[in-house]
Write an enzyme that holds these catalytic residues in place. Structure first.
Site, PDB file in Angstrom:
ATOM      1  N   GLU A  80       0.834  -1.220   0.000  1.00 13.31           N
ATOM      2  CA  GLU A  80       0.000   0.000   0.000  1.00 13.31           C
ATOM      3  C   GLU A  80       0.863   1.262   0.000  1.00 13.31           C
ATOM      4  OE1 GLU A  80      -3.702  -0.197   2.116  1.00 13.31           O
ATOM      5  OE2 GLU A  80      -3.789  -2.354   1.840  1.00 13.31           O
TER       6      GLU A  80
HETATM    7  N1  CAA Z   1      -6.785  11.644  -3.239  1.00 18.77           N
HETATM    8  C1  CAA Z   1      -7.336  12.197  -4.328  1.00 18.77           C
HETATM    9  N2  CAA Z   1      -6.665  12.459  -5.476  1.00 18.77           N
HETATM   10  C2  CAA Z   1      -5.351  12.142  -5.487  1.00 18.77           C
HETATM   11  C3  CAA Z   1      -4.699  11.560  -4.388  1.00 18.77           C
HETATM   12  C4  CAA Z   1      -5.475  11.318  -3.223  1.00 18.77           C
HETATM   13  N3  CAA Z   1      -4.955  10.750  -2.129  1.00 18.77           N
HETATM   14  N4  CAA Z   1      -3.415  11.356  -4.704  1.00 18.77           N
HETATM   15  C5  CAA Z   1      -3.238  11.810  -5.974  1.00 18.77           C
HETATM   16  N5  CAA Z   1      -4.423  12.273  -6.432  1.00 18.77           N
HETATM   17  C6  CAA Z   1      -4.692  12.893  -7.732  1.00 18.77           C
HETATM   18  C7  CAA Z   1      -3.864  14.153  -7.941  1.00 18.77           C
HETATM   19  O1  CAA Z   1      -4.502  15.278  -7.389  1.00 18.77           O
HETATM   20  C8  CAA Z   1      -3.764  14.217  -9.452  1.00 18.77           C
HETATM   21  O2  CAA Z   1      -4.970  14.731  -9.974  1.00 18.77           O
HETATM   22  P1  CAA Z   1      -4.993  15.992 -10.997  1.00 18.77           P
HETATM   23  O3  CAA Z   1      -4.044  15.658 -12.128  1.00 18.77           O
HETATM   24  O4  CAA Z   1      -6.419  16.098 -11.410  1.00 18.77           O
HETATM   25  O5  CAA Z   1      -4.527  17.171 -10.201  1.00 18.77           O
HETATM   26  C9  CAA Z   1      -3.721  12.745  -9.848  1.00 18.77           C
HETATM   27  O6  CAA Z   1      -4.296  11.998  -8.768  1.00 18.77           O
HETATM   28  C10 CAA Z   1      -2.315  12.248 -10.111  1.00 18.77           C
HETATM   29  O7  CAA Z   1      -1.574  12.480  -8.935  1.00 18.77           O
HETATM   30  P2  CAA Z   1       0.015  12.527  -8.926  1.00 18.77           P
HETATM   31  O8  CAA Z   1       0.478  13.413 -10.040  1.00 18.77           O
HETATM   32  O9  CAA Z   1       0.443  12.838  -7.535  1.00 18.77           O
HETATM   33  O10 CAA Z   1       0.372  11.019  -9.314  1.00 18.77           O
HETATM   34  P3  CAA Z   1       1.777  10.305  -9.452  1.00 18.77           P
HETATM   35  O11 CAA Z   1       1.756   9.464 -10.659  1.00 18.77           O
HETATM   36  O12 CAA Z   1       2.890  11.294  -9.309  1.00 18.77           O
HETATM   37  O13 CAA Z   1       1.777   9.268  -8.230  1.00 18.77           O
HETATM   38  C11 CAA Z   1       2.131   8.333  -6.060  1.00 18.77           C
HETATM   39  C12 CAA Z   1       1.867   9.572  -6.948  1.00 18.77           C
HETATM   40  C13 CAA Z   1       1.771   8.849  -4.677  1.00 18.77           C
HETATM   41  C14 CAA Z   1       3.587   7.873  -6.086  1.00 18.77           C
HETATM   42  C15 CAA Z   1       1.180   7.158  -6.485  1.00 18.77           C
HETATM   43  O14 CAA Z   1       1.524   6.628  -7.720  1.00 18.77           O
HETATM   44  C16 CAA Z   1       1.160   6.043  -5.462  1.00 18.77           C
HETATM   45  O15 CAA Z   1       0.486   6.137  -4.430  1.00 18.77           O
HETATM   46  N6  CAA Z   1       1.902   4.917  -5.734  1.00 18.77           N
HETATM   47  C17 CAA Z   1       1.896   3.750  -4.866  1.00 18.77           C
HETATM   48  C18 CAA Z   1       0.806   2.812  -5.242  1.00 18.77           C
HETATM   49  C19 CAA Z   1       0.489   1.842  -4.156  1.00 18.77           C
HETATM   50  O16 CAA Z   1       0.250   2.218  -3.007  1.00 18.77           O
HETATM   51  N7  CAA Z   1       0.414   0.568  -4.509  1.00 18.77           N
HETATM   52  C20 CAA Z   1       0.029  -0.426  -3.571  1.00 18.77           C
HETATM   53  C21 CAA Z   1      -0.776  -1.467  -4.242  1.00 18.77           C
HETATM   54  S1  CAA Z   1      -2.220  -1.990  -3.389  1.00 18.77           S
HETATM   55  C22 CAA Z   1      -1.716  -3.023  -2.142  1.00 18.77           C
HETATM   56  O17 CAA Z   1      -0.598  -3.093  -1.759  1.00 18.77           O
HETATM   57  C23 CAA Z   1      -2.838  -3.793  -1.536  1.00 18.77           C
HETATM   58  C24 CAA Z   1      -2.443  -5.070  -0.905  1.00 18.77           C
HETATM   59  O18 CAA Z   1      -2.491  -6.093  -1.513  1.00 18.77           O
HETATM   60  C25 CAA Z   1      -2.066  -5.090   0.523  1.00 18.77           C
END
Ligand code: CAA
Length: 387
Positions: free
Chosen positions: A363
């Site tokens: 996550e």
């Molecule tokens: N809430 C609402 N909107 C959000 C948000 C949030 N928390 N975070 C980002 N956004 C929106 C942004 O506002 C943006 O929107 P606009 O373009 O309209 O302004 C859009 O989403 C893109 O955001 P970013 O430019 O920040 O995106 P990014 O590509 O730079 O990624 C990141 C940022 C935080 C690194 C993201 O890719 C991320 O969280 N990566 C990790 C993924 C992850 O957690 N994977 C885990 C898999 S699930 C798992 O593990 C489950 C399991 O089995 C246990």
């Protein structure tokens, strides 16, 4: 913020603690060693209402607040982190996502079964080449008019082989970047869904982690969550809450290791007295207790912000970053306090040490949490409420 737990939260803690010690603990070493999925234990968790704790009773859930849920996860995680991750994914990601962003029909059809634990759900975002960089999805969902055609591979999927429903994130229009991503509800017995090999993992070994292949799976149009192009934001919004769940898991791991280390150090004697009375050990226990208390404040506060309907994105990321590092650091210390006994399975601390590592990875890795936190700070968002 009120630091006292209410009657419901105290009752949840008691029930979860009793269940973890009485039901989960006896078989946890064998399940971990042999990678046995906890079928009976998950059934009992469902009977206790642990699989849909925050879902409205209208859809078969417990209607509880996030803090009650976090407390239950913390108690289970002191003992069995395979059970707690199964519960966490079903509650925080699948049920929460469907309840908050699904249509009424989707809730009636899927959420009612998932919230009661009759069905289990999986959240399928990660791919061989899209882990932290979640916008780089290779899985595609091509719009075919009356359905989407889903193709691709997902990796490290918790509940992958034991779930009836997958929430699958896929690219519909690559030119639109994150706005071309959708999340689709997929039933696992549909044609074209193949469950790959089960992963043989360092920790959380009895949870069910698989690669999943989707090959020309026809997904009805009504199974999209939200508007066309909402899939990435759906994933981010859902994961923001899920991270508080993983932070609670880390808190439980650290707390479980602390409890075991304290009990052992009071019993074990060396140089004529219990080792807890040697400063070398007593100071370790003091450091552990202090860090765990700090982590608890952060994790509970993030859950409280969520319950208050306030922004919890940064608070959740901070809680996960800190609590997972506390879990890793202090499970190592708990093994050290146990000496040679800590290195064998019978004493439980080596399992908690192995389980702690994943809380810094899934996550969102610790590095991803730092991206979330620092981007928020640079945008000028306050991370501490002053009112
Ligand atoms: N809430 C609402 N909107 C959000 C948000 C949030 N928390 N975070 C980002 N956004 C929106 C942004 O506002 C943006 O929107 P606009 O373009 O309209 O302004 C859009 O989403 C893109 O955001 P970013 O430019 O920040 O995106 P990014 O590509 O730079 O990624 C990141 C940022 C935080 C690194 C993201 O890719 C991320 O969280 N990566 C990790 C993924 C992850 O957690 N994977 C885990 C898999 S699930 C798992 O593990 C489950 C399991 O089995 C246990």
């Amino acid at each position: 913020m009120n630091f006292s737990l209410n009657e419901e939260q105290l009752a949840v803690r008691e029930a979860a603690r009793d269940f973890a010690q009485r039901v989960l603990k006896p078989g946890v070493i064998d399940r971990d060693r042999d990678m046995i999925y906890p079928t009976d234990e998950v059934k009992q968790m469902a009977e206790l209402g642990f699989m849909g704790m925050m879902v409205s009773p209208e859809y078969g859930g417990g209607g509880m607040d996030s803090l009650s849920y976090i407390i239950a996860l913390e108690e289970l995680s002191k003992v069995d982190n395979s059970c707690s991750v199964i519960m966490s994914v079903n509650n925080s990601l699948v049920c929460y996502g469907l309840e908050h962003y699904g249509t009424e029909d989707q809730k009636q059809k899927y959420l009612t079964k998932l919230a009661t634990g009759e069905w289990i759900g999986a959240f399928c975002l990660s791919e061989p080449e899209a882990g932290s960089d979640a916008t780089s999805q290779r899985t595609t969902a091509i719009d075919m008019g009356d359905h989407y055609l889903l193709n691709g591979t997902k990796n490290w999927i918790t509940n992958g082989g034991t779930s009836q429903v997958h929430l699958v994130v896929a690219q519909t229009d690559v030119d639109k970047g994150h706005r071309g991503i959708n999340c689709l509800i997929v039933e696992t017995d549909w044609e074209g869904v193949t469950i790959g090999a089960k992963e043989d993992k360092l920790g959380i070994r009895s949870s069910d982690t698989h690669t999943i292949m989707y090959n020309d799976v026809k997904v009805p149009k009504e199974n999209i969550i939200g508007e066309d192009g909402f899939g990435f934001k759906f994933a981010m919004k859902t994961l923001a809450g899920g991270r508080i769940g993983i932070a609670a898991q880390a808190l439980g791991i650290a707390g479980g290791a602390y409890e075991l280390a304290t009990a052992y150090s009071k019993e074990r004697e060396a140089f004529g007295k219990p080792i807890s009375q040697h400063q070398a050990i007593a100071f370790k226990l003091a450091d552990m207790a202090t860090d765990i208390e700090a982590a608890k404040m952060m994790v509970y506060r993030a859950a409280w912000l969520k319950d208050e309907g306030r922004d919890f994105n940064q608070a959740g990321a901070m809680a996960k970053l800190f609590a997972s590092s506390v879990a890793m650091k202090h499970t190592v210390e708990a093994v050290q306090i146990h000496g040679g006994y800590g290195f064998v399975k019978e004493y439980h601390v080596e399992r908690l040490m192995r389980d702690a590592k994943i809380t810094q990875i899934y996550e969102g890795t610790s590095e991803v949490q730092k991206i979330v936190i620092s981007r928020g700070l640079l945008k000028g968002e306050l991370y501490v409420e002053t009112e």
